[in-house]
Design a protein around this motif. Structure first.
Motif, mmCIF file in Angstrom:
data_model
loop_
_atom_site.group_PDB
_atom_site.id
_atom_site.type_symbol
_atom_site.label_atom_id
_atom_site.label_comp_id
_atom_site.label_asym_id
_atom_site.label_seq_id
_atom_site.Cartn_x
_atom_site.Cartn_y
_atom_site.Cartn_z
ATOM 1 N N LEU A 19 -2.994 3.679 -5.464
ATOM 2 C CA LEU A 19 -4.316 3.269 -5.930
ATOM 3 C C LEU A 19 -4.999 4.440 -6.639
ATOM 4 O O LEU A 19 -4.755 5.609 -6.312
ATOM 5 N N SER A 70 -8.784 7.371 -3.490
ATOM 6 C CA SER A 70 -8.512 7.297 -2.052
ATOM 7 C C SER A 70 -9.478 6.365 -1.343
ATOM 8 O O SER A 70 -9.138 5.762 -0.322
ATOM 9 N N LEU A 106 0.821 -1.215 0.000
ATOM 10 C CA LEU A 106 0.000 0.000 0.000
ATOM 11 C C LEU A 106 0.853 1.263 0.000
ATOM 12 O O LEU A 106 0.409 2.314 -0.471
ATOM 13 N N ARG A 107 2.060 1.189 0.532
ATOM 14 C CA ARG A 107 2.942 2.363 0.506
ATOM 15 C C ARG A 107 3.608 2.563 -0.849
ATOM 16 O O ARG A 107 4.001 3.675 -1.178
ATOM 17 N N LEU A 154 0.138 4.704 6.536
ATOM 18 C CA LEU A 154 -0.396 4.535 5.193
ATOM 19 C C LEU A 154 -1.052 5.819 4.705
ATOM 20 O O LEU A 154 -1.502 6.653 5.510
ATOM 21 N N HIS A 193 -3.872 8.388 3.380
ATOM 22 C CA HIS A 193 -5.302 8.577 3.649
ATOM 23 C C HIS A 193 -5.732 7.806 4.889
ATOM 24 O O HIS A 193 -6.789 7.145 4.914
ATOM 25 N N TRP A 194 -4.932 7.897 5.937
ATOM 26 C CA TRP A 194 -5.177 7.079 7.117
ATOM 27 C C TRP A 194 -6.463 7.438 7.863
ATOM 28 O O TRP A 194 -7.209 6.538 8.270
ATOM 29 N N THR A 197 -9.305 5.743 6.260
ATOM 30 C CA THR A 197 -9.256 4.297 6.511
ATOM 31 C C THR A 197 -9.719 3.982 7.922
ATOM 32 O O THR A 197 -10.472 3.034 8.157
ATOM 33 N N VAL A 243 -7.216 -2.163 2.998
ATOM 34 C CA VAL A 243 -6.717 -2.461 4.351
ATOM 35 C C VAL A 243 -7.564 -3.548 5.007
ATOM 36 O O VAL A 243 -7.040 -4.511 5.592
ATOM 37 N N TYR A 258 -8.323 2.679 -0.486
ATOM 38 C CA TYR A 258 -7.388 2.343 0.584
ATOM 39 C C TYR A 258 -8.080 1.675 1.774
ATOM 40 O O TYR A 258 -7.596 0.655 2.281
#
Length: 504
Positions: A215, A218, A210-211, A259, A261-262, A265, A225, A221
């Motif tokens: 993608l 957004s 993911l890093r 990661l 757009h935490w 998520t 996860v 993500y």
């Protein structure tokens, strides 16, 4: 099923969900874990309630409960901070293994001697109620300002102890003689080792991917996860390891991997976690038959009293004293061994296996969870204050990172919360490392470019641009100022400041 019946089902489900969401407000004001409200909804619409819906499918309940528990453990792992649980991993592991063994032995002995259960039934009850519930612990403890060591120990324990307890309940519920204790210990250790290996591998590979793979949207993500977390559970279970431990460890790695757009998520995971809790608790409420509970009230109170006042404190003292944990923290952790949906779900295993007296076991566990949750949940904050264990530290920052790939940089979105000591600090006093800067401040709906003399306020939103080499150091510095104010780095936070100055 016709379209008309489908429409009716959707209407009922949506109404139940709306009532359950509204009930969150009630539970947050009263201090009660929300599970009691959701269980009440399930009972109200069940066969003895106003809905008069007959439901007795223990196997379906077990399957759905397992699926919901996977989501709840994933959400809990994503919200677990590695910096908080790293120092307490040995003590949490001791509680999850040796503590469970002590609790099972004491509780089973009491169930056999005091309420006359057969040894197999007593061992099943002892194992079922020895698991602290991840949903209850995560939802209650994160609202109580506890020291990081206490909170980290309890959260890690609740994430770890489901695995050995499930193995014990399955072993005690199988037909034939129970295996020798050393065989059970070997099976538990092997399954935990396999689950840990799978969880760590899936979590590391998933966070790396993911890093390094951008993608296209957004919104993908959060889905990715959660898919990785569920993959960890499935992979661990397929190779005969502990899927519950695998999903928790994989989620914890993902949650600490910074990661992109935490916050989005995290919000998505919390929403799924709430949905899983609501569905699981309502279903468990449907499964119980209220008019059959009366005869088991006294046994449930007796077993719960032994568990709460003897088994749990004894396991905490034996497991944590070698780690020199202060008695105040041991007292609080003894009282904070919250039970919730997990014991009730595990109580369906003997029902599915056809164990004699399994319906009584389920009723005792259900009553025990309800009664002692009513007692423990609301009193936990008061006990923490009485023991002077309340943590009055500032609220942590919410930081979102969006990768700027072509510029080899990051755009950090920082919100100054109400309890942050960043309030009153000038932008120049942040002393961010070279290569990072506050580029924009949004205050009361108005954005402006700050000067070094601009004083930050509660509720401000900051946009901080940081080059790739100093991105972590910039975030460490922001968090240090949020905790310690403008003097962070000079008074008690030298490590944070030095790391930010050197860019490490």
């Amino acid at each position: 099923m016709t379209v008309h019946h489908l429409n009716q089902l959707l209407l009922v489900c949506s109404l139940v969900l709306l009532v359950a969401v509204a009930a969150v407000r009630i539970s947050s004001r009263s201090g009660l874990p929300s599970l009691l409200v959701y269980l009440g909804i399930g009972i109200a619409i069940g066969q003895d309630g106003i809905g008069d819906i007959p439901f007795d499918n223990a196997e379906l309940t077990q399957v759905i409960g397992y699926a919901a528990l996977v989501v709840i453990l994933a959400e809990g792992g994503l919200g677990t901070k590695w910096t908080e649980i790293r120092p307490v991993l040995p003590s949490a592991a001791a509680l999850a293994l040796a503590g469970v063994a002590v609790s099972v032995g004491v509780t089973a002995t009491a169930a056999h001697l005091l309420i006359g259960l057969e040894w197999r039934q007593a061992l099943i009850i002892g194992a079922v109620v020895s698991s602290t519930d991840a949903a209850a612990v995560f939802s209650v403890l994160r609202k109580v300002p506890l020291p990081a060591r206490v909170r980290g120990t309890l959260e890690a324990e609740s994430g770890f102890n489901d695995a050995p307890v499930v193995i014990l309940v399955v072993a005690f519920s199988t037909t034939g003689p129970v295996e020798h204790w050393y065989v059970l210990i070997g099976e538990i250790l092997l399954e935990l080792a396999i689950g840990a290996a799978v969880g760590l591998a899936v979590g590391w590979l998933g966070s790396w991917g993911l890093r390094h793979v951008a993608l296209p949207a957004s919104g993908l993500y959060p889905i990715a996860v959660m898919a990785i977390a569920v993959t960890a559970y499935a992979g661990g279970a397929l190779v005969h390891g502990s899927g519950f431990l695998a999903v928790y460890l994989a989620s914890m790695l993902l949650g600490n991997a910074k990661l992109p757009h935490w916050p989005a998520t995290r919000g998505f995971a919390e929403g799924l976690g709430w949905l899983a809790q609501i569905g699981m608790f309502v279903l468990l409420g449907l499964l119980v038959t209220p008019h059959e509970l009366a005869d088991d009230i006294v046994p449930a109170l007796v077993v719960g009293l032994v568990l709460t006042m003897v088994a749990r404190p004894l396991s905490v003292v034996l497991c944590l004293t070698p780690f020199r944990v202060p008695w105040q923290e041991q007292t609080l952790m003894s009282w904070a061994g919250l039970r919730g949906a997990v014991p009730i779900i595990l109580a369906t295993i003997p029902m599915v296996q056809g164990v004699d007296g399994s319906e009584r076991i389920f009723n005792i566990v259900f009553l025990l969870v309800v009664v002692y949750t009513l007692v423990q949940g609301p009193t936990l904050p008061g006990l923490a204050r009485l023991l002077r264990l309340g943590d009055s530290g500032a609220a942590d920052l919410g930081v979102e990172s969006a990768p700027l790939e072509r510029l080899r940089g990051h755009l950090l979105s920082v919100t100054v919360p109400a309890g942050s000591r960043m309030h009153g600090v000038e932008v120049g006093e942040l002393r961010l490392p070279t290569g990072s800067a506050v580029t924009l401040v949004v205050r009361d709906g108005t954005s402006f470019v700050p000067s070094p003399e601009t004083m930050l306020r509660r509720g401000d939103e900051l946009l901080v641009v940081a080059t790739d080499p100093v991105r972590d150091a910039a975030e460490r510095r922001l968090r240090a100022v949020a905790r310690g104010g403008k003097l962070a780095g000079w008074l008690g936070s030298a490590r944070d400041t030095e790391g930010s100055r050197t860019g490490r």
